[in-house]
Motif scaffolding. Structure first.
Motif, PDB file in Angstrom:
ATOM      1  N   GLU A   1      78.937   6.040 -62.092  1.00 44.45           N
ATOM      2  CA  GLU A   1      79.445   7.227 -62.777  1.00 44.45           C
ATOM      3  C   GLU A   1      78.333   7.916 -63.570  1.00 44.45           C
ATOM      4  N   SER A   2      77.469   7.123 -64.191  1.00 37.30           N
ATOM      5  CA  SER A   2      76.382   7.722 -64.978  1.00 37.30           C
ATOM      6  C   SER A   2      75.395   8.458 -64.081  1.00 37.30           C
ATOM      7  N   PHE A   3      75.149   7.944 -62.862  1.00 37.43           N
ATOM      8  CA  PHE A   3      74.291   8.644 -61.904  1.00 37.43           C
ATOM      9  C   PHE A   3      74.918   9.974 -61.506  1.00 37.43           C
ATOM     10  N   ALA A   4      76.213   9.940 -61.210  1.00 41.74           N
ATOM     11  CA  ALA A   4      76.905  11.168 -60.815  1.00 41.74           C
ATOM     12  C   ALA A   4      76.860  12.199 -61.942  1.00 41.74           C
ATOM     13  N   LYS A   5      77.004  11.727 -63.174  1.00 42.38           N
ATOM     14  CA  LYS A   5      76.972  12.634 -64.321  1.00 42.38           C
ATOM     15  C   LYS A   5      75.597  13.265 -64.470  1.00 42.38           C
ATOM     16  N   VAL A   6      74.549  12.488 -64.259  1.00 43.75           N
ATOM     17  CA  VAL A   6      73.181  13.014 -64.367  1.00 43.75           C
ATOM     18  C   VAL A   6      72.905  14.009 -63.239  1.00 43.75           C
TER      19      VAL A   6
ATOM     20  N   GLY B   1      66.451  14.532 -56.922  1.00 45.84           N
ATOM     21  CA  GLY B   1      66.292  13.601 -55.806  1.00 45.84           C
ATOM     22  C   GLY B   1      65.203  12.572 -56.042  1.00 45.84           C
ATOM     23  N   ILE B   2      64.113  12.989 -56.657  1.00 48.52           N
ATOM     24  CA  ILE B   2      63.025  12.066 -56.985  1.00 48.52           C
ATOM     25  C   ILE B   2      63.480  11.096 -58.075  1.00 48.52           C
ATOM     26  N   GLU B   3      64.151  11.611 -59.085  1.00 51.22           N
ATOM     27  CA  GLU B   3      64.583  10.813 -60.225  1.00 51.22           C
ATOM     28  C   GLU B   3      65.532   9.688 -59.808  1.00 51.22           C
ATOM     29  N   VAL B   4      66.485   9.997 -58.957  1.00 49.52           N
ATOM     30  CA  VAL B   4      67.441   8.978 -58.504  1.00 49.52           C
ATOM     31  C   VAL B   4      66.717   7.832 -57.809  1.00 49.52           C
ATOM     32  N   GLN B   5      65.714   8.154 -56.998  1.00 51.84           N
ATOM     33  CA  GLN B   5      64.946   7.099 -56.327  1.00 51.84           C
ATOM     34  C   GLN B   5      64.247   6.199 -57.338  1.00 51.84           C
ATOM     35  N   GLY B   6      63.583   6.828 -58.307  1.00 52.40           N
ATOM     36  CA  GLY B   6      62.844   6.056 -59.309  1.00 52.40           C
ATOM     37  C   GLY B   6      63.745   5.185 -60.153  1.00 52.40           C
ATOM     38  N   ARG B   7      64.879   5.710 -60.574  1.00 57.13           N
ATOM     39  CA  ARG B   7      65.805   4.926 -61.400  1.00 57.13           C
ATOM     40  C   ARG B   7      66.312   3.712 -60.636  1.00 57.13           C
ATOM     41  N   LEU B   8      66.650   3.893 -59.371  1.00 57.41           N
ATOM     42  CA  LEU B   8      67.145   2.770 -58.571  1.00 57.41           C
ATOM     43  C   LEU B   8      66.081   1.695 -58.395  1.00 57.41           C
ATOM     44  N   MET B   9      64.836   2.110 -58.154  1.00 56.69           N
ATOM     45  CA  MET B   9      63.763   1.119 -57.974  1.00 56.69           C
ATOM     46  C   MET B   9      63.484   0.355 -59.257  1.00 56.69           C
ATOM     47  N   ASN B  10      63.672   0.998 -60.387  1.00 55.57           N
ATOM     48  CA  ASN B  10      63.417   0.326 -61.659  1.00 55.57           C
ATOM     49  C   ASN B  10      64.485  -0.699 -62.030  1.00 55.57           C
TER      50      ASN B  10
ATOM     51  N   SER C   1      69.508  -5.455 -61.228  1.00 54.68           N
ATOM     52  CA  SER C   1      70.078  -5.430 -62.575  1.00 54.68           C
ATOM     53  C   SER C   1      70.230  -3.976 -63.031  1.00 54.68           C
ATOM     54  N   PRO C   2      71.317  -3.307 -62.614  1.00 48.64           N
ATOM     55  CA  PRO C   2      71.481  -1.875 -62.903  1.00 48.64           C
ATOM     56  C   PRO C   2      71.869  -1.604 -64.345  1.00 48.64           C
ATOM     57  N   LYS C   3      71.522  -0.417 -64.796  1.00 46.69           N
ATOM     58  CA  LYS C   3      71.835   0.004 -66.161  1.00 46.69           C
ATOM     59  C   LYS C   3      72.348   1.445 -66.141  1.00 46.69           C
ATOM     60  N   VAL C   4      73.233   1.747 -67.087  1.00 43.17           N
ATOM     61  CA  VAL C   4      73.730   3.102 -67.242  1.00 43.17           C
ATOM     62  C   VAL C   4      72.573   4.030 -67.611  1.00 43.17           C
ATOM     63  N   LEU C   5      72.528   5.205 -67.015  1.00 40.64           N
ATOM     64  CA  LEU C   5      71.442   6.153 -67.287  1.00 40.64           C
ATOM     65  C   LEU C   5      71.590   6.786 -68.671  1.00 40.64           C
ATOM     66  N   PRO C   6      70.489   7.291 -69.225  1.00 38.25           N
ATOM     67  CA  PRO C   6      70.553   7.924 -70.556  1.00 38.25           C
ATOM     68  C   PRO C   6      71.474   9.140 -70.564  1.00 38.25           C
ATOM     69  N   ASN C   7      71.941   9.489 -71.744  1.00 34.63           N
ATOM     70  CA  ASN C   7      72.749  10.691 -71.898  1.00 34.63           C
ATOM     71  C   ASN C   7      71.915  11.933 -71.627  1.00 34.63           C
ATOM     72  N   LEU C   8      72.568  12.988 -71.219  1.00 37.31           N
ATOM     73  CA  LEU C   8      71.866  14.225 -70.867  1.00 37.31           C
ATOM     74  C   LEU C   8      71.131  14.843 -72.045  1.00 37.31           C
ATOM     75  N   ASP C   9      71.682  14.671 -73.254  1.00 40.12           N
ATOM     76  CA  ASP C   9      71.038  15.305 -74.406  1.00 40.12           C
ATOM     77  C   ASP C   9      69.758  14.600 -74.833  1.00 40.12           C
ATOM     78  N   SER C  10      69.503  13.399 -74.266  1.00 43.29           N
ATOM     79  CA  SER C  10      68.262  12.683 -74.589  1.00 43.29           C
ATOM     80  C   SER C  10      67.538  12.243 -73.315  1.00 43.29           C
ATOM     81  N   TYR C  11      67.757  12.993 -72.241  1.00 45.51           N
ATOM     82  CA  TYR C  11      67.254  12.548 -70.939  1.00 45.51           C
ATOM     83  C   TYR C  11      65.749  12.767 -70.805  1.00 45.51           C
ATOM     84  N   THR C  12      65.065  11.770 -70.254  1.00 44.81           N
ATOM     85  CA  THR C  12      63.636  11.881 -69.943  1.00 44.81           C
ATOM     86  C   THR C  12      63.424  11.574 -68.469  1.00 44.81           C
ATOM     87  N   TRP C  13      62.502  12.289 -67.855  1.00 42.14           N
ATOM     88  CA  TRP C  13      62.230  12.142 -66.417  1.00 42.14           C
ATOM     89  C   TRP C  13      61.198  11.043 -66.167  1.00 42.14           C
TER      90      TRP C  13
END
Length: 484
Positions: A21-26, A150-159, A263-275
């Motif tokens: 859900e957090s990925f979809a929101k981002v 598209g780039i960000e989603v790849q990086g987050r998943l690999m991390n 080990s997945p984690k919820v992504l940061p909120n949009l108001d504090s998002y960093t690429w």
């Protein structure tokens, strides 16, 4: 108390905010205003480089085979096959063949953790932006935002996995994270709702994956084309209401099936998002081969300086032994490559070609170059060693090469960071020179220069059709006039 305990258990099993859900929101929520100057500049370099290697790749045999296959499909919507002014395909298959072209020579950018991030995303956005209705127009900023999503989603998943830090052994990362990056980028450019973004990710996971056994073959470039195609298909199916697991990125039986320590984690909120691209640049290759061979080429070039006297190369029959101290990466260990694709994945070949020729270029991987008697003779003298501290990791690996002559003299050099690595990035001048060399094989000089200018000012482009029109290449009449 028992009811309370059960409620706590249920909440822990089904958190109010899942990773998926957090990925979809981002994906849905990121806006142009979230882009930073740093991210814009880096992604423009990635786009220019990817277009260039894509144009170059249209000359390859694997591109022609994928292109011929895709001609059987037709649709009311159509998009450009790069460099082919008379050929148009449905967006899904235009993205497929252009993705194949981008990875056909293993010349595209590489990120850390290890993947080729741009090739699965840019063909999707070019195809969809062209096929979209003319109103509203897709701007350069729209393109940059969707590309970076598209780039960000790849990086987050690999991390989410320590496995992803190392050079892969089991599957080719673009076929996995690239597929989800493609779906994310397509979701963004098409303006999907958060619910449909979540559906698209779930569908894309079931499209993902390709084994490393097909590395160094003509099938490997299909991994990139399929990632682009499957991402679009996932989005189109989500728009039709196809359902998937709403927690596909949360579970070991979902996206975690690809990694042993997921080990997945919820992504940061949009108001504090960093690429992630703000923090980690990509590597751009100066010759078309597996990234790890670039350390070998660098070290071999340094050793060669000791072997050259009065502009004459030390005769190869004076060389007794060549030792490469490199990481243990089995699919790049090819002592006697027999094809261009094997040579691109051969520590041994790249070392010998550099020692003989003093440089590696596109033509270095032609069949007649690979089969030269001097090359085959040198290959027989190469030995590999795998020091324990030299891990298969693009961020830390090194190459040390020792060349011993028959008179007993030994010359040793080491490369820790080659030119083009994210720690030692290509200058803008050299990046543009690479683009010119690659794109000019398919485009006129004027079109090449216009593309460089358009990409350099992409954030100010009001209508991306100006860009996509240049990707078609010259019309037949223009080609005749150019030849005259």
């Amino acid at each position: 108390m028992q009811i309370h305990s059960e409620c706590v258990t249920v909440l822990s099993l089904f958190p109010l905010k899942s990773v998926t859900e957090s990925f979809a929101k981002v994906i849905h929520g990121l806006k142009v205003g979230h882009l930073t100057d740093h991210v814009i500049q880096r992604s423009k370099r990635m786009i220019l480089d990817t277009l260039g290697v894509g144009f170059l790749g249209t000359s390859t045999e694997v591109f022609h085979k994928a292109n011929e296959y895709s001609k059987i499909y037709s649709s009311n919507l159509s998009s450009t096959v790069w460099g082919r002014p008379t050929l148009r395909l449905p967006p899904t298959y235009a993205a497929f063949v252009n993705g194949v072209a981008i990875h056909s020579m293993d010349f595209d950018d590489t990120w850390y953790p290890a993947t080729h991030p741009s090739g699965a995303v840019l063909p999707v956005l070019m195809a969809l932006s062209e096929a979209l209705p003319p109103s509203p127009k897709c701007s350069g900023l729209d393109l940059l935002l969707a590309f970076n999503v598209g780039i960000e989603v790849q990086g987050r998943l690999m991390n989410f996995s320590k496995d992803a830090n190392d050079i892969p052994k089991r599957f080719h990362p673009p076929s996995v994270v690239g597929t989800l990056g493609s779906a994310a980028a397509a979701s963004k450019i098409l303006g999907l709702s958060m619910t449909n973004c979540q559906k698209a990710l779930a569908i894309a996971v079931s499209h993902a994956g390709a084994p490393m056994a097909n590395a160094a073959t003509q099938t490997k470039p299909l991994h990139m084309g399929n990632a682009a195609r499957h991402g679009i298909e996932a989005v189109f199916l989500a728009m039709l209401g196809l359902q998937g697991n709403k927690q596909v990125l949360d579970t070991q039986t979902g996206f975690g099936a690809f990694y042993t320590n997921y080990s997945p984690k919820v992504l940061p909120n949009l108001d504090s998002y960093t690429w992630l691209l703000d923090q980690q640049d990509v590597a751009f290759k100066s010759f078309p081969a597996h990234l790890a061979t670039h350390w070998v080429a660098d070290a071999a070039a340094s050793v060669r300086k000791h072997l050259v006297t009065d502009r004459a190369m030390c005769p190869i029959d004076h060389i007794e032994r060549i030792v490469l101290r490199i990481p243990d990466v089995q699919y790049v260990n090819r002592p006697f490559p027999d094809s261009e694709h094997e040579a691109r994945h051969s520590f041994q070949y790249v070392a010998c070609a550099m020692l003989l020729d003093g440089g590696i270029m596109v033509s270095s991987f032609h069949k007649h170059q690979i089969n030269r008697p001097q090359v085959r003779e040198l290959l027989c003298k190469v030995e590999l060693e795998h020091p324990q501290d030299n891990l298969p990791n693009f961020n830390t690996l090194y190459c040390e090469i020792s060349v011993t002559l028959k008179d007993g003299a030994t010359f040793t050099e080491r490369a820790d960071t080659f030119y083009g690595h994210w720690r030692k990035p290509l200058s803008q001048k050299d990046l543009e020179a690479k683009f010119r060399a690659n794109a000019s094989r398919m485009l006129s000089c004027d079109a090449v220069e216009r593309l460089i200018k358009i990409v350099d000012n992409l954030e100010g482009l009001e209508d991306c059709s100006v860009l996509t029109s240049l990707l078609k290449g010259p019309s037949p009449s223009e080609m005749i006039s150019q030849s005259i």
